[in-house]
Design a protein around this motif. Structure first.
Motif, PDB file in Angstrom:
ATOM      1  N   ARG A 149      19.487   0.722 -16.169  1.00  0.00           N
ATOM      2  CA  ARG A 149      19.077  -0.660 -15.928  1.00  0.00           C
ATOM      3  C   ARG A 149      20.241  -1.538 -15.469  1.00  0.00           C
ATOM      4  NH1 ARG A 149      15.161  -2.016 -21.160  1.00  0.00           N
ATOM      5  NH2 ARG A 149      13.263  -1.027 -20.344  1.00  0.00           N
ATOM      6  N   HIS A 150      21.468  -1.164 -15.853  1.00  0.00           N
ATOM      7  CA  HIS A 150      22.603  -2.035 -15.592  1.00  0.00           C
ATOM      8  C   HIS A 150      23.577  -1.515 -14.541  1.00  0.00           C
ATOM      9  CE1 HIS A 150      21.111  -3.561 -19.454  1.00  0.00           C
ATOM     10  NE2 HIS A 150      21.686  -4.699 -19.127  1.00  0.00           N
ATOM     11  N   THR A 151      23.233  -0.430 -13.867  1.00  0.00           N
ATOM     12  CA  THR A 151      24.081   0.051 -12.776  1.00  0.00           C
ATOM     13  C   THR A 151      23.415  -0.287 -11.449  1.00  0.00           C
ATOM     14  OG1 THR A 151      23.050   2.251 -12.959  1.00  0.00           O
ATOM     15  CG2 THR A 151      25.170   1.927 -14.059  1.00  0.00           C
ATOM     16  N   HIS A 152      24.236  -0.402 -10.424  1.00  0.00           N
ATOM     17  CA  HIS A 152      23.723  -0.761  -9.105  1.00  0.00           C
ATOM     18  C   HIS A 152      22.902   0.384  -8.511  1.00  0.00           C
ATOM     19  CE1 HIS A 152      26.072  -4.394  -9.067  1.00  0.00           C
ATOM     20  NE2 HIS A 152      27.182  -3.715  -9.296  1.00  0.00           N
ATOM     21  N   PRO A 153      21.836   0.074  -7.814  1.00  0.00           N
ATOM     22  CA  PRO A 153      21.073   1.128  -7.126  1.00  0.00           C
ATOM     23  C   PRO A 153      21.901   1.712  -5.989  1.00  0.00           C
ATOM     24  CG  PRO A 153      20.298  -1.041  -6.459  1.00  0.00           C
ATOM     25  CD  PRO A 153      21.268  -1.261  -7.596  1.00  0.00           C
ATOM     26  N   TRP A 154      21.598   2.925  -5.621  1.00  0.00           N
ATOM     27  CA  TRP A 154      22.271   3.597  -4.506  1.00  0.00           C
ATOM     28  C   TRP A 154      23.791   3.683  -4.706  1.00  0.00           C
ATOM     29  CZ3 TRP A 154      19.235  -0.736  -2.110  1.00  0.00           C
ATOM     30  CH2 TRP A 154      17.887  -0.382  -1.975  1.00  0.00           C
TER      31      TRP A 154
END
Length: 364
Positions: A245-250
């Motif tokens: 939930r708290h990491t950037h996508p891609w």
């Protein structure tokens, strides 16, 4: 010659080029610990044929990549967290858990301590010693763990000692950590170089211990540091959910994600690598053990730690002698628990290893 404060890591080829005037392409990287066979031929061909994946965004869930890692390691896809290299994953877990007190098995990778200091963790150094051949006494380490400890960090096989403990010993350590509500983070960057990975890896334990985190990458064994691809395995659902939930996508490029679905399938490449490392390990260690001016610590991974026992000889002098011939080894004097008598180098191709051994024996 090198000054005592000068230190070069295995990837510092540009710094060496500037100081010694040796073109980086002419330097044999004995300090890098990277597979001498280079990239997997299967992966290289696949990337060349599928370069167009760069025109697409990667799947946010990295489903195909997780499935490939599952097939390769046996870890459940729900327990797999891909990341942009193990270095990023180390930062992610430390920043998420924010351990107040951490035990680090030393000497080891310096980045653990740097990231722990960033979250103001109290750091306890558990230092391996020459008297025990730098082998970890798991039962003694367990005695140091109590309810005040939040995390234990272990590199297995360990860098720079090239020592390791077994899966059974890891289970004993995980049991003690769980009893004390502490996380156990095991960095398996070099585990694939071990003759029998199944006897050493902590991944089979993941489903049974929600306090266990296992990290792996593709920089060393698969000779692909530029891909910046790694993965973590943990069954701690709350931890996995929070990080997702708290990491950037891609965070992983489409090219790296695709490479990960291919490289783990190259069984022939893995066999050739282990056969080569096993052969060079045996030949080199036998040759060096014949010299009384050297102490060779039995290596489990693709690199070996040596202690210089010739009067007046230092790791800086040996580094300087080798690099002037285009051979870059690792001066280990800045590792906690070692000193100016220790050097480390990895096994490359036979012709390169022969040159290094002869160069070492010129001054030792």
């Amino acid at each position: 010659m090198l000054q005592p404060t000068d230190q070069f890591h295995g990837s510092d080829l540009e710094k060496v080029e500037q100081q010694y005037g040796i073109r980086r392409e002419n330097i044999r990287p004995f300090g890098s610990n990277v597979n001498p066979l280079g990239m997997s031929p299967v992966m290289k061909r696949a990337l060349q044929e599928h370069i167009d994946v760069l025109t697409e965004y990667p799947d946010r869930e990295y489903k195909e990549l997780k499935e490939a890692i599952h097939t390769y390691t046996g870890a459940s896809t729900s327990h797999i967290l891909p990341g942009s290299g193990t270095t990023e994953l180390i930062v992610t877990f430390i920043n998420t858990i924010k351990p107040k007190k951490t035990i680090i098995v030393e000497p080891t990778y310096s980045e653990y301590k740097r990231d722990l200091k960033a979250v103001k963790s109290e750091i306890i150094d558990y230092v391996l010693t020459e008297e025990t051949e730098f082998q970890l006494d798991v039962r003694d380490l367990c005695l140091q763990i109590d309810e005040s400890v939040d995390m234990i960090i272990l590199c297995n096989p360990n860098n720079p000692t090239s020592t390791c403990i077994t899966t059974k010993q890891l289970q004993e350590l995980a049991d003690k950590c769980k009893a004390c509500s502490a996380f156990l983070l095991v960095d398996e960057t070099y585990v694939e170089f071990v003759k029998d990975v199944s006897l050493v890896s902590a991944i089979p334990l993941v489903e049974h211990y929600n306090n266990l985190i296992v990290l792996r990458g593709v920089s060393k064994f698969f000779a692909a540091p530029g891909l910046r691809l790694g993965y973590a395995c943990t069954s701690n659902e709350k931890l996995v959910l929070y990080i997702r939930r708290h990491t950037h996508p891609w965070s992983i490029s489409s090219l790296a994600a695709y490479a990960g679905t291919v490289m783990f399938t190259d069984v022939e490449y893995r066999k050739r690598t282990r056969d080569l490392i096993s052969q060079e390990n045996s030949l080199i260690c036998s040759a060096l053990r014949a010299r009384k001016t050297l102490k060779v610590f039995t290596p489990a991974a693709n690199f070996v730690l040596l202690k210089l026992q010739k009067e007046g000889m230092t790791s800086a002098k040996v580094f300087d002698h080798c690099i002037r011939k285009g051979l870059m080894i690792r001066d280990c004097s800045n590792f906690l628990g070692l000193g100016s008598e220790y050097i480390r180098f990895c096994f490359l191709r036979p012709e390169d290893d022969d040159l290094l051994v002869n160069t070492l024996l010129e001054i030792l």
